[in-house]
Design a protein around this motif. Structure first.
Motif, PDB file in Angstrom:
ATOM      1  N   ASN A  26       0.879  -1.208   0.115  1.00 34.24           N
ATOM      2  CA  ASN A  26      -0.020   0.070   0.193  1.00 34.24           C
ATOM      3  C   ASN A  26       0.864   1.208   0.001  1.00 34.24           C
ATOM      4  O   ASN A  26       0.707   2.154  -0.640  1.00 34.24           O
ATOM      5  N   ARG A  27       1.986   1.068   0.667  1.00 36.86           N
ATOM      6  CA  ARG A  27       3.006   2.535   0.857  1.00 36.86           C
ATOM      7  C   ARG A  27       3.582   2.402  -0.439  1.00 36.86           C
ATOM      8  O   ARG A  27       3.956   3.660  -0.868  1.00 36.86           O
ATOM      9  N   VAL A  28       4.035   1.523  -1.126  1.00 30.16           N
ATOM     10  CA  VAL A  28       4.658   1.668  -2.337  1.00 30.16           C
ATOM     11  C   VAL A  28       3.669   2.325  -3.486  1.00 30.16           C
ATOM     12  O   VAL A  28       4.110   3.291  -4.270  1.00 30.16           O
ATOM     13  N   ARG A  29       2.324   1.805  -3.506  1.00 27.73           N
ATOM     14  CA  ARG A  29       1.517   2.388  -4.368  1.00 27.73           C
ATOM     15  C   ARG A  29       1.220   3.785  -4.153  1.00 27.73           C
ATOM     16  O   ARG A  29       1.354   4.873  -5.011  1.00 27.73           O
ATOM     17  N   ALA A  30       1.125   4.296  -2.971  1.00 25.09           N
ATOM     18  CA  ALA A  30       0.949   5.845  -2.441  1.00 25.09           C
ATOM     19  C   ALA A  30       2.029   6.546  -2.710  1.00 25.09           C
ATOM     20  O   ALA A  30       2.079   7.826  -3.391  1.00 25.09           O
ATOM     21  N   ALA A  31       3.164   5.933  -2.513  1.00 24.89           N
ATOM     22  CA  ALA A  31       4.460   6.724  -2.935  1.00 24.89           C
ATOM     23  C   ALA A  31       4.708   6.985  -4.535  1.00 24.89           C
ATOM     24  O   ALA A  31       4.942   8.227  -5.034  1.00 24.89           O
ATOM     25  N   LEU A  32       4.382   5.941  -5.309  1.00 23.38           N
ATOM     26  CA  LEU A  32       4.222   6.291  -6.834  1.00 23.38           C
ATOM     27  C   LEU A  32       3.319   7.210  -7.142  1.00 23.38           C
ATOM     28  O   LEU A  32       3.548   8.275  -8.274  1.00 23.38           O
ATOM     29  N   ALA A  33       2.057   7.323  -6.603  1.00 21.93           N
ATOM     30  CA  ALA A  33       0.993   8.231  -6.967  1.00 21.93           C
ATOM     31  C   ALA A  33       1.409   9.368  -6.445  1.00 21.93           C
ATOM     32  O   ALA A  33       1.317  10.619  -7.291  1.00 21.93           O
ATOM     33  N   ASP A  34       2.104   9.727  -5.444  1.00 24.92           N
ATOM     34  CA  ASP A  34       2.511  11.081  -5.029  1.00 24.92           C
ATOM     35  C   ASP A  34       3.465  11.357  -5.971  1.00 24.92           C
ATOM     36  O   ASP A  34       3.704  12.906  -6.249  1.00 24.92           O
ATOM     37  N   LEU A  35       4.734  10.809  -6.325  1.00 22.59           N
ATOM     38  CA  LEU A  35       5.707  11.321  -7.144  1.00 22.59           C
ATOM     39  C   LEU A  35       5.147  11.488  -8.530  1.00 22.59           C
ATOM     40  O   LEU A  35       5.470  12.780  -9.113  1.00 22.59           O
ATOM     41  N   ARG A  36       4.182  10.843  -8.938  1.00 15.52           N
ATOM     42  CA  ARG A  36       3.758  11.057 -10.458  1.00 15.52           C
ATOM     43  C   ARG A  36       3.098  12.500 -10.473  1.00 15.52           C
ATOM     44  O   ARG A  36       3.087  13.355 -11.298  1.00 15.52           O
ATOM     45  N   SER A  38       3.823  15.015  -8.692  1.00 15.39           N
ATOM     46  CA  SER A  38       4.858  15.884  -8.605  1.00 15.39           C
ATOM     47  C   SER A  38       5.508  16.311  -9.828  1.00 15.39           C
ATOM     48  O   SER A  38       6.633  17.251 -10.004  1.00 15.39           O
ATOM     49  N   LEU A  39       5.729  15.271 -10.878  1.00 13.18           N
ATOM     50  CA  LEU A  39       6.409  15.347 -12.239  1.00 13.18           C
ATOM     51  C   LEU A  39       5.639  15.664 -13.260  1.00 13.18           C
ATOM     52  O   LEU A  39       4.262  15.989 -13.363  1.00 13.18           O
ATOM     53  N   PRO A  40       6.333  16.549 -14.228  1.00 19.63           N
ATOM     54  CA  PRO A  40       5.866  16.965 -15.178  1.00 19.63           C
ATOM     55  C   PRO A  40       4.576  15.721 -16.049  1.00 19.63           C
ATOM     56  O   PRO A  40       5.270  14.730 -16.139  1.00 19.63           O
ATOM     57  N   GLN A  41       3.550  16.144 -16.350  1.00 24.73           N
ATOM     58  CA  GLN A  41       2.603  15.018 -16.825  1.00 24.73           C
ATOM     59  C   GLN A  41       3.277  14.628 -18.167  1.00 24.73           C
ATOM     60  O   GLN A  41       3.493  15.492 -19.251  1.00 24.73           O
ATOM     61  N   GLY A  42       3.099  13.315 -18.440  1.00 23.24           N
ATOM     62  CA  GLY A  42       3.696  12.749 -19.642  1.00 23.24           C
ATOM     63  C   GLY A  42       5.222  12.001 -19.428  1.00 23.24           C
ATOM     64  O   GLY A  42       5.599  11.296 -20.159  1.00 23.24           O
ATOM     65  N   ALA A  43       5.799  12.451 -18.068  1.00 20.73           N
ATOM     66  CA  ALA A  43       6.981  11.931 -17.977  1.00 20.73           C
ATOM     67  C   ALA A  43       6.837  10.640 -17.361  1.00 20.73           C
ATOM     68  O   ALA A  43       5.785  10.034 -17.115  1.00 20.73           O
ATOM     69  N   HIS A  44       8.044   9.919 -17.717  1.00 17.55           N
ATOM     70  CA  HIS A  44       8.210   8.274 -17.304  1.00 17.55           C
ATOM     71  C   HIS A  44       9.053   8.199 -16.088  1.00 17.55           C
ATOM     72  O   HIS A  44       9.956   8.995 -15.679  1.00 17.55           O
ATOM     73  N   VAL A  45       8.400   7.221 -15.289  1.00 15.49           N
ATOM     74  CA  VAL A  45       9.441   6.995 -13.969  1.00 15.49           C
ATOM     75  C   VAL A  45      10.053   5.628 -13.848  1.00 15.49           C
ATOM     76  O   VAL A  45       9.432   4.714 -14.394  1.00 15.49           O
ATOM     77  N   GLN A 238      14.719   6.192  10.541  1.00 18.91           N
ATOM     78  CA  GLN A 238      14.205   7.282  11.592  1.00 18.91           C
ATOM     79  C   GLN A 238      12.741   7.609  11.332  1.00 18.91           C
ATOM     80  O   GLN A 238      12.127   7.377  10.182  1.00 18.91           O
ATOM     81  N   THR A 239      12.039   7.894  12.385  1.00 22.68           N
ATOM     82  CA  THR A 239      10.666   8.348  11.934  1.00 22.68           C
ATOM     83  C   THR A 239      10.521   9.579  11.348  1.00 22.68           C
ATOM     84  O   THR A 239      11.276  10.401  11.237  1.00 22.68           O
ATOM     85  N   GLY A 240       9.541   9.682  10.619  1.00 23.99           N
ATOM     86  CA  GLY A 240       9.316  10.839   9.707  1.00 23.99           C
ATOM     87  C   GLY A 240       8.335  10.249   8.346  1.00 23.99           C
ATOM     88  O   GLY A 240       8.293   9.148   8.186  1.00 23.99           O
ATOM     89  N   ASP A 241       8.031  11.395   7.717  1.00 27.13           N
ATOM     90  CA  ASP A 241       7.240  11.073   6.374  1.00 27.13           C
ATOM     91  C   ASP A 241       8.048  11.485   5.126  1.00 27.13           C
ATOM     92  O   ASP A 241       8.947  12.010   5.198  1.00 27.13           O
ATOM     93  N   ARG A 242       7.703  10.719   4.017  1.00 27.85           N
ATOM     94  CA  ARG A 242       8.275  11.134   2.750  1.00 27.85           C
ATOM     95  C   ARG A 242       7.996  12.586   2.423  1.00 27.85           C
ATOM     96  O   ARG A 242       6.764  13.138   2.839  1.00 27.85           O
ATOM     97  N   PRO A 243       8.924  13.394   1.868  1.00 29.15           N
ATOM     98  CA  PRO A 243       8.678  14.797   1.429  1.00 29.15           C
ATOM     99  C   PRO A 243       7.865  14.661   0.380  1.00 29.15           C
ATOM    100  O   PRO A 243       7.852  14.012  -0.477  1.00 29.15           O
ATOM    101  N   ARG A 244       7.273  16.045   0.255  1.00 28.39           N
ATOM    102  CA  ARG A 244       6.199  16.159  -1.007  1.00 28.39           C
ATOM    103  C   ARG A 244       7.094  17.405  -1.586  1.00 28.39           C
ATOM    104  O   ARG A 244       7.729  18.171  -1.312  1.00 28.39           O
ATOM    105  N   TYR A 245       6.775  17.465  -3.132  1.00 30.69           N
ATOM    106  CA  TYR A 245       7.150  18.308  -3.977  1.00 30.69           C
ATOM    107  C   TYR A 245       6.196  19.117  -4.722  1.00 30.69           C
ATOM    108  O   TYR A 245       6.005  19.063  -6.023  1.00 30.69           O
ATOM    109  N   PRO A 246       5.474  20.034  -3.866  1.00 30.15           N
ATOM    110  CA  PRO A 246       4.198  20.452  -4.762  1.00 30.15           C
ATOM    111  C   PRO A 246       4.518  21.614  -5.751  1.00 30.15           C
ATOM    112  O   PRO A 246       3.727  21.682  -6.710  1.00 30.15           O
ATOM    113  N   GLY A 247       5.966  22.201  -6.128  1.00 34.50           N
ATOM    114  CA  GLY A 247       6.258  23.196  -6.957  1.00 34.50           C
ATOM    115  C   GLY A 247       6.902  22.527  -7.859  1.00 34.50           C
ATOM    116  O   GLY A 247       7.321  23.475  -8.870  1.00 34.50           O
TER     117      GLY A 247
END
Length: 551
Positions: A26-36, A38-45, A238-247
């Motif tokens: 579940n965490r893997v899918r969430a991370a991929l969705a969050d990263l997508r 944040s990236l230019p639409q149409g880019a490949h991961v 360490q405890t903590g959450d993945r960073p987000r990249y809104p800009g």
């Protein structure tokens, strides 16, 4: 960050044993969705398998639309087993051999990142011999290095890529007949890893886009592939959450539109790579306290896991901070019967050093002591955010202890906890190696030269270190005592120019010495100072210690 519920952790440990990695899809899918997002639409991961090559994680990311980024034939086998299309795989690395290139091309890999003219010519030659033409991108060591990161890959002297200034003069070489078999299609950048913040990513990636546009013009190359690398961060152990990249999406889209307008119509394929960001917070290492003891004002908690399961990169001097979360579930196995009995007395909360079961002082998890509540023998701990650079980045073969089990879970937790997808354990198997019968002189161009040359060790002299301290140097007696406690061949006279390597300093001794010095002087030596130059001589290392103490 997500760690298993205490009851689920206890159930998994009872079923599969301790220590135990747990990976949550579940965490893997969430991370991929969050990263997508944040990236230019149409880019490949691209998923970088070096972060965690577990086949179930790779399969999940491929199903989510990722491509595989590989650096070995072992990773290639894993990607293919997970269902990767070899034609979409991206093969990288600074030391690709002709043998592995033949294996990759025979398997269907058709895109390679090349790190130098030598690497490019080798790829081209093997492709010709295989009757194929492959796509190659040129990895660039850019001149700009504006971002902050956990580790820099390029932007300085580096084994990765070719300096942009050098590459700009390669126009004739890139049209040489020796390159038949390799079709140059673009550039590859990966200047940093585990970026400190979004501003660092924006600065590095927009700089890479500008450099790519300049090089394309200078070299008269028609660019159809642009790999901007990664650097997407994640906490580790360490405890903590993945960073987000809104800009990030907006900034990169604008820069791509400005310099590569064809990208939005598919004329230039834009790639991004990620490993730790995609799987880092999916993994938790569950372990058990084997012993708690006090020794000379230091409390040690001995765990059933160590650098053979986590943090083996500490063996090369990269000791990172680590946190552990005590789970409120008592162990119930027979060999832990003393828990709760009169034979075990409660210990007060204290700064505690977490160490492993290996017979070496280097088996320390993290740097220095951590604040933990009262620990008891048999108690379970959870070390969070270790889905990346955990099991396979550790010293799996050291002291021949078994690897930690790895359990992959998925779906919402039911009455019996989350669904177990698989439960496996890595093993090292010794295989016979047949002698090569071919005459290596028959095809000298195919021979891989793996012979090592004896190289002289440069003895660096300290020109600004006054003499006269303990042992013939400017230091105190505690410094020499720390050196002697770790380096068995240290002579009677210790001076600024005394070679630590000649005295027995290897990668494991380096870790032990680092811990001793940090405890002796109550300092934390920065990772940037953990260099071969710093540990070359007694004088060079003391200079680092003094600098940290003064700072």
């Amino acid at each position: 960050m997500t760690i298993p519920e205490p009851a689920d952790a206890a159930r998994l440990l009872a079923t599969y044993g301790s220590p135990l990695y747990v990976y949550d899809l579940n965490r893997v899918r969430a991370a991929l969705a969050d990263l997508r997002s944040s990236l230019p639409q149409g880019a490949h991961v691209l998923y970088s398998l070096k972060a965690n090559p577990h086949v179930d994680l790779v399969r999940e990311l491929l199903a989510g639309g990722c491509r595989a980024e590989l650096s070995s034939t072992g990773e290639l086998r894993t990607a293919l087993a997970a269902g990767a299309d070899p034609a979409t795989c991206f093969y990288t690395g600074p030391g690709k051999t002709a043998e592995e290139l033949r294996t990759a091309i025979a398997a269907g890999v058709r895109t390679f990142s090349t790190e130098s003219l030598v690497d490019l010519r080798r790829v081209a030659r093997v492709a010709r011999e295989s009757g194929q033409e492959v796509d190659c991108v040129l990895r660039v060591n850019g001149a700009e290095a504006p971002g902050s990161a956990g580790m820099r890959m390029t932007g300085d002297a580096s084994q990765f890529g070719t300096d942009a200034a050098v590459l700009a003069g390669y126009g004739e070489e890139l049209r040489d007949a020796d390159l038949k078999g390799a079709r140059l299609v673009g550039f590859h950048f990966f200047p940093l890893t585990n970026a400190a913040d979004e501003a660092s990513l924006v600065a590095e990636m927009t700089g890479s886009i500008r450099t790519a546009a300049t090089l394309a013009e200078q070299l008269a190359l028609d660019i159809t592939v642009l790999d901007l690398g990664g650097g997407f961060g994640a906490p580790f152990a360490q405890t903590g959450d993945r960073p987000r990249y809104p800009g990030l999406r907006k900034a990169l889209t604008e820069e791509l539109d400005r310099h590569f307008p064809a990208w939005s119509d598919g004329g230039v394929e834009v790639l991004f790579e990620s490993g730790r960001h995609l799987v880092g917070d999916s993994g938790t290492l569950l372990c058990t306290v084997s012993d708690v003891k006090d020794s000379r004002d230091t409390r040690f908690a001995v765990l059933d896991t160590g650098i053979n399961h986590l943090g083996g990169l500490s063996g090369i001097g990269r000791l990172l901070p680590l946190s552990a979360v005590p789970l409120a579930v008592p162990a119930e196995s027979a060999d832990e019967a003393p828990v709760g009995s009169a034979a075990v007395t409660a210990t007060p909360p204290a700064r505690t050093r977490l160490v492993g079961p290996l017979c070496t002082p280097a088996d320390t998890l993290g740097r220095g002591a951590v604040d933990l509540p009262d620990l008891t023998v048999g108690q379970h701990l959870a070390i969070p955010n270790v889905g990346a650079y955990g099991a396979t980045a550790s010293l799996l073969g050291f002291l021949s202890r078994p690897a930690a089990a790895e359990v992959v879970v998925d779906g919402p937790a039911g009455p019996q906890g989350p669904r177990v997808v698989s439960a496996t354990r890595l093993t090292l198997v010794r295989e016979p190696v047949p002698a090569r019968t071919a005459d290596p002189t028959a095809h000298p161009e195919r021979r891989e030269d793996h012979t090592s040359e004896e190289s002289a060790v440069e003895e660096r002299t300290m020109t600004a270190v006054p003499a006269g301290g303990a042992g013939g140097g400017p230091w105190d007696a505690d410094y020499v005592a720390a050196l002697r406690s770790v380096l068995p061949r240290l002579g009677e006279d210790v001076g600024p120019d005394t070679s630590l390597r000649a005295a027995g300093l290897d990668s494991l001794a380096l870790v032990e010495l680092l811990v001793r010095l940090e405890e002796t002087y109550a300092v934390a030596i920065p990772d940037d100072d953990l260099t071969p130059e710093s540990f070359a001589t007694a004088g060079s290392l003391w200079t680092v210690v003094e600098s940290v103490r003064a700072g």
